[in-house]
Motif scaffolding. Structure first.
Motif, PDB file in Angstrom:
ATOM      1  N   ARG A 131      55.595  45.323  63.748  1.00  0.00           N
ATOM      2  CA  ARG A 131      57.034  45.143  63.574  1.00  0.00           C
ATOM      3  C   ARG A 131      57.479  43.811  64.156  1.00  0.00           C
ATOM      4  N   ARG A 132      56.950  43.484  65.344  1.00  0.00           N
ATOM      5  CA  ARG A 132      57.313  42.199  65.963  1.00  0.00           C
ATOM      6  C   ARG A 132      56.832  41.035  65.117  1.00  0.00           C
ATOM      7  N   GLY A 133      55.620  41.174  64.555  1.00  0.00           N
ATOM      8  CA  GLY A 133      55.097  40.113  63.708  1.00  0.00           C
ATOM      9  C   GLY A 133      55.930  39.922  62.460  1.00  0.00           C
ATOM     10  N   ARG A 134      56.326  41.031  61.836  1.00  0.00           N
ATOM     11  CA  ARG A 134      57.156  40.954  60.634  1.00  0.00           C
ATOM     12  C   ARG A 134      58.517  40.357  60.956  1.00  0.00           C
ATOM     13  N   ARG A 135      59.082  40.748  62.102  1.00  0.00           N
ATOM     14  CA  ARG A 135      60.396  40.219  62.474  1.00  0.00           C
ATOM     15  C   ARG A 135      60.326  38.721  62.736  1.00  0.00           C
ATOM     16  N   ALA A 136      59.241  38.286  63.401  1.00  0.00           N
ATOM     17  CA  ALA A 136      59.069  36.853  63.663  1.00  0.00           C
ATOM     18  C   ALA A 136      58.935  36.087  62.358  1.00  0.00           C
ATOM     19  N   GLN A 137      58.208  36.668  61.384  1.00  0.00           N
ATOM     20  CA  GLN A 137      58.050  36.024  60.080  1.00  0.00           C
ATOM     21  C   GLN A 137      59.398  35.912  59.377  1.00  0.00           C
ATOM     22  N   LEU A 138      60.198  36.982  59.415  1.00  0.00           N
ATOM     23  CA  LEU A 138      61.520  36.951  58.802  1.00  0.00           C
ATOM     24  C   LEU A 138      62.396  35.903  59.465  1.00  0.00           C
ATOM     25  N   SER A 139      62.322  35.844  60.787  1.00  0.00           N
ATOM     26  CA  SER A 139      63.107  34.857  61.528  1.00  0.00           C
ATOM     27  C   SER A 139      62.740  33.446  61.118  1.00  0.00           C
ATOM     28  N   ASP A 140      61.434  33.192  60.974  1.00  0.00           N
ATOM     29  CA  ASP A 140      60.974  31.864  60.546  1.00  0.00           C
ATOM     30  C   ASP A 140      61.471  31.547  59.140  1.00  0.00           C
ATOM     31  N   GLU A 141      61.441  32.554  58.252  1.00  0.00           N
ATOM     32  CA  GLU A 141      61.881  32.339  56.874  1.00  0.00           C
ATOM     33  C   GLU A 141      63.379  32.030  56.829  1.00  0.00           C
ATOM     34  N   VAL A 142      64.158  32.757  57.614  1.00  0.00           N
ATOM     35  CA  VAL A 142      65.603  32.506  57.666  1.00  0.00           C
ATOM     36  C   VAL A 142      65.877  31.121  58.251  1.00  0.00           C
ATOM     37  N   ALA A 143      65.161  30.771  59.327  1.00  0.00           N
ATOM     38  CA  ALA A 143      65.332  29.444  59.927  1.00  0.00           C
ATOM     39  C   ALA A 143      64.990  28.354  58.921  1.00  0.00           C
ATOM     40  N   GLY A 144      63.922  28.556  58.133  1.00  0.00           N
ATOM     41  CA  GLY A 144      63.549  27.581  57.115  1.00  0.00           C
ATOM     42  C   GLY A 144      64.618  27.431  56.057  1.00  0.00           C
ATOM     43  N   HIS A 145      65.203  28.557  55.632  1.00  0.00           N
ATOM     44  CA  HIS A 145      66.274  28.526  54.629  1.00  0.00           C
ATOM     45  C   HIS A 145      67.482  27.756  55.155  1.00  0.00           C
ATOM     46  N   LEU A 146      67.894  28.061  56.382  1.00  0.00           N
ATOM     47  CA  LEU A 146      69.065  27.401  56.956  1.00  0.00           C
ATOM     48  C   LEU A 146      68.788  25.928  57.253  1.00  0.00           C
ATOM     49  N   ARG A 147      67.586  25.647  57.709  1.00  0.00           N
ATOM     50  CA  ARG A 147      67.211  24.259  58.008  1.00  0.00           C
ATOM     51  C   ARG A 147      67.292  23.399  56.751  1.00  0.00           C
ATOM     52  N   GLU A 148      66.762  23.928  55.641  1.00  0.00           N
ATOM     53  CA  GLU A 148      66.810  23.177  54.390  1.00  0.00           C
ATOM     54  C   GLU A 148      68.243  23.002  53.909  1.00  0.00           C
ATOM     55  N   ALA A 149      69.066  24.038  54.076  1.00  0.00           N
ATOM     56  CA  ALA A 149      70.466  23.939  53.665  1.00  0.00           C
ATOM     57  C   ALA A 149      71.203  22.874  54.472  1.00  0.00           C
ATOM     58  N   ILE A 150      70.881  22.767  55.740  1.00  0.00           N
ATOM     59  CA  ILE A 150      71.511  21.741  56.587  1.00  0.00           C
ATOM     60  C   ILE A 150      71.007  20.356  56.214  1.00  0.00           C
ATOM     61  N   MET A 151      69.690  20.229  56.013  1.00  0.00           N
ATOM     62  CA  MET A 151      69.100  18.929  55.718  1.00  0.00           C
ATOM     63  C   MET A 151      69.544  18.385  54.355  1.00  0.00           C
ATOM     64  N   THR A 152      69.868  19.258  53.414  1.00  0.00           N
ATOM     65  CA  THR A 152      70.276  18.805  52.082  1.00  0.00           C
ATOM     66  C   THR A 152      71.792  18.729  51.926  1.00  0.00           C
ATOM     67  N   GLY A 153      72.526  19.109  52.971  1.00  0.00           N
ATOM     68  CA  GLY A 153      73.983  19.039  52.894  1.00  0.00           C
ATOM     69  C   GLY A 153      74.632  20.251  52.273  1.00  0.00           C
ATOM     70  N   ALA A 154      73.853  21.266  51.914  1.00  0.00           N
ATOM     71  CA  ALA A 154      74.435  22.495  51.382  1.00  0.00           C
ATOM     72  C   ALA A 154      75.290  23.176  52.447  1.00  0.00           C
ATOM     73  N   LEU A 155      74.847  23.064  53.699  1.00  0.00           N
ATOM     74  CA  LEU A 155      75.653  23.489  54.839  1.00  0.00           C
ATOM     75  C   LEU A 155      76.108  22.221  55.559  1.00  0.00           C
ATOM     76  N   ARG A 156      77.385  21.921  55.497  1.00  0.00           N
ATOM     77  CA  ARG A 156      77.905  20.674  56.045  1.00  0.00           C
ATOM     78  C   ARG A 156      78.175  20.792  57.548  1.00  0.00           C
ATOM     79  N   PRO A 157      78.136  19.669  58.251  1.00  0.00           N
ATOM     80  CA  PRO A 157      78.535  19.656  59.660  1.00  0.00           C
ATOM     81  C   PRO A 157      79.933  20.254  59.821  1.00  0.00           C
ATOM     82  N   GLY A 158      80.074  21.086  60.850  1.00  0.00           N
ATOM     83  CA  GLY A 158      81.356  21.748  61.084  1.00  0.00           C
ATOM     84  C   GLY A 158      81.460  23.114  60.447  1.00  0.00           C
ATOM     85  N   THR A 159      80.502  23.476  59.589  1.00  0.00           N
ATOM     86  CA  THR A 159      80.502  24.790  58.948  1.00  0.00           C
ATOM     87  C   THR A 159      80.021  25.853  59.922  1.00  0.00           C
TER      88      THR A 159
END
Length: 229
Positions: free
Chosen positions: A12-40
């Protein structure tokens, strides 16, 4: 027979860590591409619903991004996206280029003919994916090629640092661009030829150009999106 409780908990901990990494990757890409703008402000419940996960991995992902300086926690308001400057983008790609050049030059001293043949086959897989316009396969083949190349350098820790720095390179803008895919295949062919001839100067030049071109492509997209207007 049921699995031991400790094993189930570890899974369960391993799966949760994997999900956390996947979510972080999604948000990181959104920030880096401007999909999520500063101040959002990033809402936990909305993000969890959008990604089809519980709130826990989203919260853990935001803690990770906070540690990276990509978001900040404002009391009673939540997590807010931090500014991303042109210099930030340049620095991220400069770091990757610096490490990549060191690795590929080291590879010239160690790589075997068999390993170079493996690189050639991996590049052909990439070429087929590019020809078919399959973004998911392009991303996987590009990663596989550079993993083989970086491992051949024999500098495991340095390759690990490059892998982590590469998290800030948003793959979607590259793998969906046909001209980038074609250029990547040709760049890989140049690297393979230089590895066969052990030409370190060409290797360093081609490796640096890959990241310079990648930075330019991202900066152009951010400019078009109005990131810094």
């Amino acid at each position: 027979m049921n699995a031991p409780t400790s094993t189930r908990a570890d899974n369960r901990r391993g799966r949760r860590a994997q999900l956390s990494d996947e979510v972080a990757g999604h948000l990181r890409e959104a920030i880096m591409t401007g999909a999520l703008r500063p101040g959002t402000f990033i809402r936990l419940d909305e993000t969890a619903a959008q990604l089809g996960v519980s709130i826990t991995p989203v919260r853990e992902a935001l803690l990770t991004l906070r540690g990276e300086g990509m978001v900040a926690l404002e009391p009673r308001r939540g997590y807010v996206v931090q500014p991303l400057s042109r210099q930030d983008v340049a620095d991220i790609y400069w770091l990757q280029a610096t490490i990549a050049k060191e690795l590929v030059v080291s590879a010239a001293d160690r790589i075997t003919g068999e390993q170079i043949d493996d690189l050639e086959r991996a590049n052909e897989v990439l070429a087929h994916a590019v020809a078919e316009g399959d973004a998911a396969r392009i991303e996987a083949a590009e990663f596989a090629f550079h993993r083989l190349l970086n491992r051949s350098a024999g500098r495991i820790k340095l390759a690990w640092f490059l892998l982590h720095a590469a998290r800030y390179m948003p793959p979607h803008i590259y793998v969906t661009d046909p001209s980038w895919g074609t250029a990547a295949v040709e760049s890989h062919r140049q690297l393979i030829a230089a590895l066969r001839s052990r030409d370190k100067a060409v290797l360093a030049e081609v490796a640096a150009a890959e990241f310079s071109d990648g930075a330019d492509l991202l900066l152009e997209q951010l400019e078009r999106s109005g990131m810094w207007r």
